[in-house]
Design an enzyme around this catalytic site. Structure first.
Site: not given
Ligand code: UD1
Length: 432
Positions: A22-23, A117, A122, A126, A305, A327, A397
């Protein structure tokens, strides 16, 4: 809304085919509108997150042609709008990938702040940092993220945190930028590599995906491709843990065993036997599972996950275990539900301390999010008695035919509308 009714206690046995990831597929769909030419994506999972993102790109003008349940043709030539309606965005987090692809292709994008979720704050700082480094101006107004650029120019970007979403979004924006982009401290997840592979098959020039540095040489345009999504490591891991927690013997088919290594290592740690084949992995639960310590980390570490599914297996493993979530700050919301099933689980800051019990007991529980929903279902399968899992829409989902696949492994699970008293009565009678 339908719920899962589960009669626990059957060890799961057999082989299950795993869907496309999915991701990964979410990123590939966003990438498909970077070109005017047709893009065919196969091995697409039929889950609601994917179907919503396909609806979202259709809403801005892309042609979305379903070839079959798992194959779609997308034509981005007709995209006529760079503004994404809140209705779509609020439901799936990954719709923010359209920011990267619309910005990359049209130099402008407007997308509502994402949903998905609720497992933590989140932030998307970045993503914004990356877009700005490429020359975009990004504003947040009335819950909308507005990005605009006269031109996008390659740059050197160092991410302060490892983010899957930011890595993918910046790759999407940078492939058509002028010059070279270097992304340091990127996410190394298999779906980041899958996106790079698909974009390269469209004529992009991306090197180093899956390593500590991604280098992108911008190209003028991208062309058509025919691409197959990688298998879903999280769906596979979920079935492996379902096998383990129920004392079963489950083989997941159509997987890349290398992507599952952090998961199979932990299964061995708790007393399971693992067999690896070219495209399959088998787990056989040992006579008694035992506790361990685990900490979630970016790939190739243990995936966040898989954290709820692992925790459920540990609730029925002998001894004391700890699960540390590094995370997301709010990913133990399901612990209270597990406690209602007799799990001995205590949360201290970002760590769950679990004392294994002999059996969980059936209860009525509610899924707070996607992976926790899958985990509570596994808990129901491992428990004595009947468990009722609400919030099935979260599970749908990300899991295609979850109940059907579990039934094929011998699980007693039915999806029933709680208003349908007759069906519930029938299920309970069958169970007694
Ligand atoms: C993606 C996955 C999700 C998985 C997660 C971590 C998809 C659609 N979703 O979510 O299923 O649980 O990776 O493997 O692929 N963060 C910041 N600033 C940012 C972006 C992220 O501080 O701009 C932090 C987040 O709060 C979190 C960490 O970085 O603590 C990792 O998040 P991220 O890898 O970005 O997760 P997603 O891409 O949302």
């Amino acid at each position: 809304m339908e719920q899962y009714f589960i009669k626990g206690g059957n060890p799961l046995k057999g082989t299950v085919d795993i869907c496309g990831a999915k991701n990964a597929a979410l990123a590939l769909i966003a990438a498909a509108i970077l070109t005017q030419e047709p893009v065919v994506i196969s091995n697409l999972p039929d889950v609601s997150d994917i179907n919503l993102l396909l609806d979202a790109i259709a809403q801005i003008g892309a042609v979305v042609e379903r070839i079959d349940r798992h194959k779609v043709k997308i034509i981005g030539a007709t995209v006529h709008s760079c503004v994404l309606n809140y209705e779509y965005i609020s439901k799936i987090r990954a719709s923010y990938y359209l920011l990267g692809s619309l910005l990359g292709r049209f130099h402008q994008a407007e997308v509502a702040m994402p949903g998905g979720c609720v497992i933590g704050a989140r932030p998307i700082d970045q993503h914004i940092k990356g877009f700005e480094a490429l020359g975009a101006v990004v504003d947040l107004e009335d819950g909308q993220i507005k990005a605009r650029a006269d031109a996008l120019t390659g740059n050197h970007i160092y991410f302060d945190v490892v983010s899957v979403g930011a890595t993918i979004n910046v790759m999407l924006a940078a492939v058509l930028a002028d010059g070279n982009t270097i992304i340091e401290n990127p996410a190394k997840e298999p779906h980041v590599v899958d996106l790079a592979n698909m974009l390269n098959s469209m004529g992009a020039h991306i090197r180093g995906a899956g390593t500590d540095v991604i280098r992108i040489r911008g190209v003028k345009s991208l062309h058509k491709t025919d691409y197959t999504v990688i298998p879903d490591q999280i769906e596979a891991g979920t079935f492996l843990f379902a096998g383990a927690a129920t004392g079963g013997d489950v083989t997941v088919n159509n997987v890349i065993p290398k992507h599952l290594e952090s998961i199979t290592a932990k299964l061995e740690d708790i007393g399971c036997f693992i067999e690896e084949y070219d495209e399959a992995v088998r787990v056989v639960a040992g006579p008694q599972l035992h506790g361990t310590q685990v900490k979630t980390l970016p790939y190739p570490g243990f995936p966040t996950d898989m954290q709820p599914q692992m925790t459920v297996a540990l609730t029925v493993s002998e001894g004391i275990s700890t699960v540390t979530e590094s995370i997301f700050e709010n990913r133990f919301k399901y612990a209270g539900e597990l406690a209602r099933m007799g799990a001995r689980i205590k949360i201290e800051a970002n760590t769950a301390i679990i004392t294994g019990v002999k059996h969980l007991k059936g209860a009525q529980v509610s899924a707070p999010d996607l992976r926790a929903g899958a985990a509570l279902t596994i808990a129901g399968l491992a428990a004595q008695g009947v468990t009722q899992v609400g919030g099935v829409e979260y599970i749908q989902r990300g899991y295609e035919d979850f109940d059907v696949k579990l039934r094929s492994l011998g699980a007693d699970i039915r999806k029933i509308d709680p208003a349908d008293q007759e069906a519930i009565e029938q299920f309970r009678q069958k169970c007694s």
